[in-house]
Design a protein around this motif. Structure first.
Motif, PDB file in Angstrom:
ATOM      1  N   VAL A 214     103.139  65.975  57.477  1.00 35.86           N
ATOM      2  CA  VAL A 214     102.181  66.523  56.509  1.00 35.86           C
ATOM      3  C   VAL A 214     100.883  66.928  57.202  1.00 35.86           C
ATOM      4  O   VAL A 214     100.348  68.016  56.978  1.00 35.86           O
ATOM      5  CB  VAL A 214     101.885  65.488  55.392  1.00 35.86           C
ATOM      6  N   VAL A 215     100.383  66.050  58.094  1.00 33.25           N
ATOM      7  CA  VAL A 215      99.080  66.302  58.724  1.00 33.25           C
ATOM      8  C   VAL A 215      99.065  67.604  59.532  1.00 33.25           C
ATOM      9  O   VAL A 215      98.207  68.460  59.299  1.00 33.25           O
ATOM     10  CB  VAL A 215      98.638  65.078  59.579  1.00 33.25           C
ATOM     11  N   PRO A 216     100.035  67.825  60.473  1.00 29.33           N
ATOM     12  CA  PRO A 216     100.010  69.105  61.202  1.00 29.33           C
ATOM     13  C   PRO A 216     100.159  70.317  60.285  1.00 29.33           C
ATOM     14  O   PRO A 216      99.512  71.340  60.511  1.00 29.33           O
ATOM     15  CB  PRO A 216     101.190  69.019  62.158  1.00 29.33           C
ATOM     16  N   SER A 217     100.987  70.193  59.220  1.00 31.10           N
ATOM     17  CA  SER A 217     101.138  71.318  58.289  1.00 31.10           C
ATOM     18  C   SER A 217      99.781  71.745  57.748  1.00 31.10           C
ATOM     19  O   SER A 217      99.440  72.929  57.732  1.00 31.10           O
ATOM     20  CB  SER A 217     102.035  70.950  57.111  1.00 31.10           C
ATOM     21  N   TYR A 218      98.986  70.760  57.346  1.00 37.58           N
ATOM     22  CA  TYR A 218      97.682  71.091  56.772  1.00 37.58           C
ATOM     23  C   TYR A 218      96.669  71.529  57.818  1.00 37.58           C
ATOM     24  O   TYR A 218      95.815  72.369  57.547  1.00 37.58           O
ATOM     25  CB  TYR A 218      97.163  69.944  55.897  1.00 37.58           C
ATOM     26  N   LEU A 219      96.779  70.975  59.025  1.00 37.38           N
ATOM     27  CA  LEU A 219      95.893  71.434  60.105  1.00 37.38           C
ATOM     28  C   LEU A 219      96.180  72.898  60.415  1.00 37.38           C
ATOM     29  O   LEU A 219      95.260  73.707  60.592  1.00 37.38           O
ATOM     30  CB  LEU A 219      96.064  70.564  61.349  1.00 37.38           C
ATOM     31  N   TYR A 220      97.475  73.256  60.457  1.00 32.07           N
ATOM     32  CA  TYR A 220      97.870  74.654  60.676  1.00 32.07           C
ATOM     33  C   TYR A 220      97.315  75.551  59.563  1.00 32.07           C
ATOM     34  O   TYR A 220      96.758  76.611  59.824  1.00 32.07           O
ATOM     35  CB  TYR A 220      99.406  74.783  60.685  1.00 32.07           C
ATOM     36  N   ILE A 221      97.510  75.103  58.318  1.00 36.10           N
ATOM     37  CA  ILE A 221      97.066  75.904  57.174  1.00 36.10           C
ATOM     38  C   ILE A 221      95.558  76.146  57.252  1.00 36.10           C
ATOM     39  O   ILE A 221      95.082  77.271  57.118  1.00 36.10           O
ATOM     40  CB  ILE A 221      97.436  75.198  55.835  1.00 36.10           C
ATOM     41  N   ILE A 222      94.806  75.065  57.515  1.00 37.99           N
ATOM     42  CA  ILE A 222      93.339  75.192  57.527  1.00 37.99           C
ATOM     43  C   ILE A 222      92.863  76.079  58.677  1.00 37.99           C
ATOM     44  O   ILE A 222      92.021  76.962  58.502  1.00 37.99           O
ATOM     45  CB  ILE A 222      92.675  73.783  57.548  1.00 37.99           C
TER      46      ILE A 222
END
Length: 306
Positions: A214-222
């Motif tokens: 979950v964390v990398p997914s959101y880091l990528y998105i941001i």
């Protein structure tokens, strides 16, 4: 001999949240309202997602799964807890106790994995929109959902089988509002080292594994929104499609991580009980609100359905 030992304690007593008479009626009313809100809100979401063709997309397919999980998860613990507020300490049979433990961990760990699938869906939708239909095909979505439910089920079976092997011969009072693993291990007379290892290794992995996706997914998105999207309005519009999911992730994972990631000694604390209460009673009631308040598509579909 094992069978003899098991029958020595044939039922447990759930001590619930409080012994203070005055608080019990207040808690009963509050949790009854929460539970009703959970059932009503989540069933409305499931009905709207099924009946509105415009919502037949991966994001809402997962949301429908999440709503089902939330309804089931709160049903595992809340009705028994509500009875406790009305009639005092709740007796629960050994079988009932195992069933509660099984379904709580089955649904809870399924939700942990499903939220990772939902984060991946948002990542593809925002960072790779041209390939979205190809990557998130109905088959992929179905596979992700089946993988979530199966992981949860296998994880729970491990715990219920391991717990059923323990013998209980001392006192039978559980300092909790439902049969969780830690309070049960605390009461066992047989060796619990293997159960404890399972809790610290497997359960922690089931929680941390999805979280690390979950964390990398959101880091990528941001980072994608900051570097690739020029206009402030465009950024906000894209971010709002995953803001509700991010909120749900935070509400679910923070209490779960607090509860299961530090290697536990087995002694359930008052904090364990309060933290469990957040993701088994409060979060399931908030999820429908988070998704409908932030989401124009759901609001429109709701009005249409109503």
């Amino acid at each position: 001999l094992a069978m003899l030992n098991q029958t020595e304690v044939s039922e447990f007593l759930l001590l619930g949240l409080t012994n203070i008479q005055g608080l019990q009626h207040f808690f009963f009313t509050s949790f009854l309202l929460l539970y009703s809100a959970t059932l009503l809100g989540n069933s409305i979401i499931v009905i709207v997602v099924i009946s509105e063709p415009r919502l037949h997309t991966p994001m809402y397919f997962f949301l429908g799964n999440l709503s089902c999980l939330d309804m089931f998860l709160s049903t595992v613990t809340l009705p028994k807890m509500l009875t406790g507020f009305l009639f005092g300490h709740q007796p629960i049979s050994f079988g009932g106790c195992l069933a509660q433990l099984h379904f709580f961990h089955f649904l809870g760990s399924t939700e942990a994995v499903l939220l990772a699938g939902m984060a991946y869906d948002r990542y593809v939708a925002i960072c790779n929109p041209l390939h979205y239909a190809l990557v998130m095909s109905p088959r992929t979505c179905l596979l992700l959902a089946v993988a979530s439910w199966s992981t949860g089920f296998v994880h729970a079976v491990m715990h219920s089988v391991m717990t059923s092997q323990l013998s209980f011969c001392g006192h039978n009072q559980i300092q909790h509002f439902f049969c969780d693993i830690k309070p049960l291990l605390n009461l066992a007379c047989s060796r619990t080292r293997l159960n404890m290892t399972l809790l610290n290794v497997v359960t922690t992995s089931v929680v941390l594994g999805p979280f690390t996706l979950v964390v990398p997914s959101y880091l990528y998105i941001i980072s994608f929104l900051f570097y690739k999207v020029q206009s402030q309005e465009g950024r906000w519009k894209l971010f709002s499609t995953c803001a509700s999911h991010l909120t749900v992730v935070v509400l679910f994972y923070i209490p779960v991580l607090l509860n299961y990631t530090p290697p536990s000694s087995g002694n359930p604390t008052q904090m364990d009980v309060q933290v469990t209460l957040i993701y088994s009673a409060v979060t399931p009631a908030l999820n429908p609100l988070i998704y409908t308040l932030r989401n124009q598509e759901v609001k429109t579909a709701l009005k249409k359905t109503l």
